[in-house]
Scaffold this active site. Sequence first.
Site, PDB file in Angstrom:
ATOM      1  N   THR B  38       0.830  -1.212   0.000  1.00 27.07           N
ATOM      2  CA  THR B  38       0.000   0.000   0.000  1.00 27.07           C
ATOM      3  C   THR B  38       0.864   1.261   0.000  1.00 27.07           C
ATOM      4  O   THR B  38       0.493   2.258  -0.597  1.00 27.07           O
ATOM      5  CB  THR B  38      -0.950   0.039   1.222  1.00 27.07           C
ATOM      6  N   ASN B  87       2.105 -12.379   0.830  1.00 25.95           N
ATOM      7  CA  ASN B  87       2.743 -12.147   2.128  1.00 25.95           C
ATOM      8  C   ASN B  87       2.017 -11.084   2.942  1.00 25.95           C
ATOM      9  O   ASN B  87       2.124 -11.052   4.165  1.00 25.95           O
ATOM     10  CB  ASN B  87       4.203 -11.744   1.879  1.00 25.95           C
ATOM     11  N   TYR B 152      -7.359 -13.022  13.064  1.00 16.34           N
ATOM     12  CA  TYR B 152      -6.080 -13.262  12.369  1.00 16.34           C
ATOM     13  C   TYR B 152      -5.803 -14.766  12.247  1.00 16.34           C
ATOM     14  O   TYR B 152      -5.448 -15.264  11.167  1.00 16.34           O
ATOM     15  CB  TYR B 152      -4.964 -12.571  13.151  1.00 16.34           C
ATOM     16  N   ALA B 153      -6.003 -15.494  13.340  1.00 18.61           N
ATOM     17  CA  ALA B 153      -5.750 -16.943  13.322  1.00 18.61           C
ATOM     18  C   ALA B 153      -6.690 -17.636  12.343  1.00 18.61           C
ATOM     19  O   ALA B 153      -6.279 -18.549  11.610  1.00 18.61           O
ATOM     20  CB  ALA B 153      -5.914 -17.522  14.723  1.00 18.61           C
ATOM     21  N   SER B 155      -7.999 -16.295   9.653  1.00 21.04           N
ATOM     22  CA  SER B 155      -7.577 -15.972   8.281  1.00 21.04           C
ATOM     23  C   SER B 155      -6.364 -16.805   7.886  1.00 21.04           C
ATOM     24  O   SER B 155      -6.255 -17.264   6.750  1.00 21.04           O
ATOM     25  CB  SER B 155      -7.268 -14.476   8.146  1.00 21.04           C
ATOM     26  N   LYS B 156      -5.453 -17.014   8.829  1.00 20.13           N
ATOM     27  CA  LYS B 156      -4.218 -17.734   8.514  1.00 20.13           C
ATOM     28  C   LYS B 156      -4.450 -19.243   8.404  1.00 20.13           C
ATOM     29  O   LYS B 156      -3.807 -19.919   7.600  1.00 20.13           O
ATOM     30  CB  LYS B 156      -3.150 -17.434   9.570  1.00 20.13           C
ATOM     31  N   ILE B 185       9.062 -13.481  14.386  1.00 16.74           N
ATOM     32  CA  ILE B 185      10.137 -12.988  13.523  1.00 16.74           C
ATOM     33  C   ILE B 185      10.442 -11.546  13.919  1.00 16.74           C
ATOM     34  O   ILE B 185       9.519 -10.739  14.117  1.00 16.74           O
ATOM     35  CB  ILE B 185       9.714 -13.048  12.036  1.00 16.74           C
TER      36      ILE B 185
END
Lengths: 77, 245
Positions: B38, B87, B152-153, B155-156, B185
């Site tokens: 973006t 990503n 989030y979980a 979606s992943k 990370i």
Amino acid sequence: MSDVADRVRKIVVEHLGVEEDKVVEGASFIDDLGADSLDTVELVMAFEEEFGIEIPDDAAETIQSFGDAVKFIKEAS
Amino acid sequence: MFDLTGKNALITGASGGIGGEIAKTLHAAGATVGLSGTRVEPLEALAAELGGRAHVLPCNLSDAEAVDALPKQAAEAMGSVDILVNNAGITRDQVFMRMKDDEWADVINVNLTSTMRLCKGVIRGMMKARSGRIINVSSIVGATGNPGQANYAASKAGMVGMSKSIAYEVASRGITVNCIAPGFIATAMTDKLTDDQKDKINVQIPAGRMGTPAEIAAAALYLASDGAAYVTGTTLHVNGGMAML
């Protein structure tokens, strides 16, 4: 036999590796010509390119046989 | 070892820590890269750093039309899309009982639905080419869950199920679809944590440290390579042993 039918038949023969005389009006891609569902997606992609038309997904789903394809393309182009 | 000369890779979220490193790594292996994100400035800075073989392709992944247009733009800029790396991702953390519909929908839209759209957009060309690589960046929390991250979980984890299903469908066309599931990370996001917070995280990781973006990029390079042609529908967990799956 019309030019459209000949061109469609050529694509089907090349893509599915079937004998030309098997590709008749009522021949179903899946039931008669051994296509899987992904082959039918690829056939539609090939028709779009050959004839310079766009075949929307809902129309693509109605194209089940060689005859369906020829009829749709004649009407669209 | 892994040569991507002549391959064209589209990477979303290339302005972020992990996406930027994936782009650099694929580029260093010889690929031409399409950098999407973006924010335009970091993408242009990255393109300038890479020199040649880099195209900036800004895209707002919450805009469905823009997402549908991206694979076409990428193919026009590079000639084809041989490798797609989904990503980009967002978080809208909230305790589940207070999670609003829009917090749920935003995360599902950007992380899962845009991934679906981009996969669809590139597969046509890959089917014709009889080869292609799709790499979807999932997360450890898609497998383990995480408090405050139900959206989030979901979606992943959704990405993993979707990738496996697509992998089934297109395997016969030489296209592989895999996920990478990073653990913790070290990126700009984790830099904000205090040393105390970092210590608490590190004790949960058998390797005793956070991972680096380069360690995720190495996994992406492998999955993008010809050497991984027989690897499809899998999830490569890169997490220092934090969850052994």
